[in-house]
Design a protein around this motif. Structure first.
Motif, PDB file in Angstrom:
ATOM      1  N   GLU A 110      -6.620 -34.520  36.371  1.00  0.00           N
ATOM      2  CA  GLU A 110      -6.319 -35.005  35.014  1.00  0.00           C
ATOM      3  C   GLU A 110      -5.566 -33.982  34.161  1.00  0.00           C
ATOM      4  O   GLU A 110      -5.836 -33.833  32.975  1.00  0.00           O
TER       5      GLU A 110
ATOM      6  N   ARG B 123     -11.404 -34.360  33.270  1.00  0.00           N
ATOM      7  CA  ARG B 123     -11.489 -34.723  31.852  1.00  0.00           C
ATOM      8  C   ARG B 123     -12.271 -36.035  31.792  1.00  0.00           C
ATOM      9  O   ARG B 123     -13.293 -36.147  32.481  1.00  0.00           O
ATOM     10  N   SER B 124     -11.810 -36.998  31.012  1.00  0.00           N
ATOM     11  CA  SER B 124     -12.689 -38.162  30.789  1.00  0.00           C
ATOM     12  C   SER B 124     -12.555 -39.284  31.815  1.00  0.00           C
ATOM     13  O   SER B 124     -13.363 -40.194  31.854  1.00  0.00           O
ATOM     14  N   LYS B 125     -11.515 -39.240  32.677  1.00  0.00           N
ATOM     15  CA  LYS B 125     -11.248 -40.407  33.535  1.00  0.00           C
ATOM     16  C   LYS B 125     -11.950 -40.359  34.883  1.00  0.00           C
ATOM     17  O   LYS B 125     -12.059 -41.367  35.571  1.00  0.00           O
TER      18      LYS B 125
ATOM     19  N   PHE C 222     -13.388 -30.575  31.170  1.00  0.00           N
ATOM     20  CA  PHE C 222     -12.445 -29.918  30.257  1.00  0.00           C
ATOM     21  C   PHE C 222     -12.244 -30.815  29.038  1.00  0.00           C
ATOM     22  O   PHE C 222     -11.139 -31.256  28.718  1.00  0.00           O
ATOM     23  N   CYS C 223     -13.339 -31.115  28.363  1.00  0.00           N
ATOM     24  CA  CYS C 223     -13.368 -32.004  27.202  1.00  0.00           C
ATOM     25  C   CYS C 223     -14.770 -31.891  26.580  1.00  0.00           C
ATOM     26  O   CYS C 223     -15.576 -31.077  27.037  1.00  0.00           O
ATOM     27  N   ILE C 224     -15.021 -32.743  25.565  1.00  0.00           N
ATOM     28  CA  ILE C 224     -16.351 -32.726  24.949  1.00  0.00           C
ATOM     29  C   ILE C 224     -17.305 -33.614  25.749  1.00  0.00           C
ATOM     30  O   ILE C 224     -18.404 -33.216  26.122  1.00  0.00           O
ATOM     31  N   GLY C 225     -16.879 -34.871  25.972  1.00  0.00           N
ATOM     32  CA  GLY C 225     -17.762 -35.860  26.585  1.00  0.00           C
ATOM     33  C   GLY C 225     -18.152 -35.484  28.011  1.00  0.00           C
ATOM     34  O   GLY C 225     -17.340 -34.969  28.789  1.00  0.00           O
TER      35      GLY C 225
ATOM     36  N   ASN D 268     -11.812 -29.383  20.801  1.00  0.00           N
ATOM     37  CA  ASN D 268     -10.841 -30.399  20.358  1.00  0.00           C
ATOM     38  C   ASN D 268     -11.312 -31.183  19.126  1.00  0.00           C
ATOM     39  O   ASN D 268     -10.681 -32.150  18.717  1.00  0.00           O
TER      40      ASN D 268
ATOM     41  N   ARG E  77     -16.067 -43.324  22.002  1.00  0.00           N
ATOM     42  CA  ARG E  77     -16.040 -43.853  23.358  1.00  0.00           C
ATOM     43  C   ARG E  77     -15.852 -45.361  23.288  1.00  0.00           C
ATOM     44  O   ARG E  77     -16.338 -46.028  22.349  1.00  0.00           O
TER      45      ARG E  77
ATOM     46  N   HIS F  21      -6.167 -42.613  24.222  1.00  0.00           N
ATOM     47  CA  HIS F  21      -7.192 -41.558  24.335  1.00  0.00           C
ATOM     48  C   HIS F  21      -6.577 -40.166  24.160  1.00  0.00           C
ATOM     49  O   HIS F  21      -6.727 -39.288  25.023  1.00  0.00           O
TER      50      HIS F  21
ATOM     51  N   GLN G 241      -6.100 -28.249  24.075  1.00  0.00           N
ATOM     52  CA  GLN G 241      -6.114 -28.209  25.540  1.00  0.00           C
ATOM     53  C   GLN G 241      -6.069 -26.775  26.065  1.00  0.00           C
ATOM     54  O   GLN G 241      -6.738 -26.440  27.052  1.00  0.00           O
TER      55      GLN G 241
END
Ligand SMILES: NC(=O)c1ccc[n+]([C@@H]2O[C@H](COP(=O)([O-])OP(=O)(O)OC[C@H]3O[C@@H](n4cnc5c(N)ncnc54)[C@H](O)[C@@H]3O)[C@@H](O)[C@H]2O)c1
Ligand SMILES: O=C(O)CC[C@@H](O)C(=O)O
Length: 469
Positions: free
Chosen positions: A65, A107-109, A129-132, A155, A287, A347, A356
């Protein structure tokens, strides 16, 4: 893994693990240049001993990602092998790739479900590599002894700024005017276009992002109210309200900043739209599961809701590209895009160079420290423990990293094994079903290492074990 495998690994780490070495960070702004000092501020002293990590092969990192180049640079500097992919992988490819990697960055995906993780034989750690972290089965990962790290706030500011832009864009119908002009239509109107000054913003979830948004919104003259399940100190003149309905009744703009949990699924559905003010606006950059989109479409058609900005969706494409945001992805897509004053973004709430790059540095450092030293500080699914790095003069000291089931008697067994040696330091903690022990054992020779490893490896309640020396 046998002892010979362990020994064979040492050459693979000849580049060492000094995290303070030049980070090759891209600098683009004043904020960024501050963030670029992060590796130096977190760096290991030159006098610290470089520990050699063990595994069944060279440390292999799979990065998906389009994780930022700062992370690639940091990992390469550790001597790790990096397999980088711009998009997410289909599940079958992911399962194939995850089989022999030691760390994965997503990441989120990318959905790291039990079904995927059960194929990960060597996986030591996961970096979001994100919050969620809702895309990872955190409980199952912990059960397998895999520590998961994220970036809790790098972020947040980027998301808050996007929402500010959307509040004004919705109030002034900027999305529609822009689409019209792109297709040659001049439509100069003021009907139902508003200033935001003096209006009320209702923030649902007053955490890192919600509270940033609160400060920015007040600077533009908005009144801020917020709803959260915990009592949180308000910033500026914002006021916490005690029920979701109270917020929905009072707010002209409602912005969602809660995590994805069973409680937040469809948190905004038909009854909540009914409770909102006539002509209110909704923004969701949290989300996609939190808003019930068919109910939203009905509320918009009934003119109850005057506009919506969505950055997240129940199902999102794994890759960029034309023809990906269609009805086969989410059945209501064509109906939603045909409505007026609907701002849709892919997103990108946290997608800024600043965010990032900072996330890349922060998460890659956390993963490297876990791989190289065993420090789990910042892990989201795991006991957080740390021992200070070993000094250069602690030549015959071995660091034991022992993850085990959290049941009585395990420490007794482990300490019996270690008791023939000098335990210089020991730190242990537990979280749920999992416990993690770090111990520095001195005066250990090569034969002892093999012996300690084999004895610990044979203990009944071991989940995983690593020895660093
Ligand atoms: N669009 C994007 O690119 C993007 C970027 C970053 C984060 N996010 C999403 O935004 C969410 C919020 O991020 P954050 O950093 O502010 O999180 P946070 O953990 O700092 O804050 C979340 C807040 O929500 C509250 N909360 C939890 N459940 C609640 C409920 N049922 N009702 C009311 N309040 C509740 C918590 O108490 C907390 O104060 C993240 O979980 C993530 O899913 C999206
Ligand atoms: O970068 C991403 O894919 C996720 C961004 C955001 O949703 C987060 O959780 O930080």
């Amino acid at each position: 893994m046998n002892f010979e495998d362990i020994n064979n690994l040492q050459n693979a780490f000849q580049y060492g693990v000094n995290l303070g070495a030049s980070p090759n960070v891209v600098s683009t702004s004043p904020t960024q240049s501050f963030m670029n000092t992060l590796p130096r501020r977190l760096s290991l002293s030159k006098q610290q001993k470089v520990l050699k990590p063990f595994s069944t092969g060279d440390i292999k990192i799979l990065l998906l990602e389009n994780v930022n180049e700062t992370a690639i640079a940091n990992f390469k500097e550790q001597g790790y092998q990096v397999d980088f992919h711009k998009g997410a992988l289909p599940e079958d490819e992911l399962i194939e790739k995850i089989k022999d990697v030691h760390a994965i960055g997503i990441r989120s995906k990318t959905h790291l479900t039990e079904n995927v993780l059960k194929h990960a034989k060597n996986l030591v750690t996961i970096g979001c590599f994100c919050i969620g972290t809702n895309q990872v089965d955190l409980k199952y990962a912990a059960k397998k002894g895999i520590a998961v790290f994220n970036s809790p706030f790098s972020n947040s500011r980027s998301v808050a700024e996007l929402v500010i832009g959307e509040i004004i864009s919705l109030a002034r119908q900027i999305g529609d005017r822009s689409i019209e002009l792109h297709t040659g239509t001049w439509n100069k109107v003021s009907n139902r276009c508003w200033e935001v000054r003096g209006k009320t913003l209702g923030i649902i979830g007053y955490g890192h992002i919600g509270s940033q948004l609160s400060v920015l919104a007040e600077a533009m003259g908005l009144h801020v109210i917020y709803y959260d399940i915990v009592t949180i100190m308000s910033l500026g003149t914002a006021k916490q309200v005690s029920t979701l309905d109270e917020l929905l009744n009072k707010a002209d703009f409602v912005s969602l900043h809660v995590p994805e949990t069973p409680e937040t699924k469809n948190m905004i559905s038909a009854p909540q739209f009914a409770a909102m003010k006539d002509g209110a606006y909704l923004i969701n950059a949290s989300r996609g599961t939190i808003v019930d989109i068919p109910s939203l479409i009905m509320a918009m058609k009934a003119k109850k809701i005057a506009g919506v900005a969505l950055d997240v969706y129940p199902t999102e494409p794994g890759k960029n590209g034309a023809g990906t945001f269609v009805d086969s992805l989410n059945s209501w897509t064509s109906e939603l895009v045909s409505l007026p004053n609907v701002i849709l973004t892919p997103h990108i709430g946290g997608s800024t160079e600043e965010a990032q790059s900072s996330i890349g540095i922060e998460v890659s450092l956390a993963l490297s420290k876990y791989i190289n030293e065993g420090s789990s500080v910042g892990a989201v699914n795991f006991p957080e423990i740390n021992l200070k790095p070993l000094d250069l003069d602690q030549e015959n000291t071995v660091r034991v990293l022992y993850i085990h089931k959290n049941i009585p008697g395990v420490l007794k067994t482990v300490n019996n094994i270690l008791s023939d040696h000098n335990i210089e330091k020991q730190y242990s903690d537990s979280q749920g079903e999992i416990a993690y022990l770090m111990a520095d054992i001195s005066a250990v020779n090569q034969a002892d290492i093999k012996d300690i490893y084999e004895q610990l490896n044979n203990t009944e309640d071991k989940v995983s074990i690593r020895l660093l020396y």
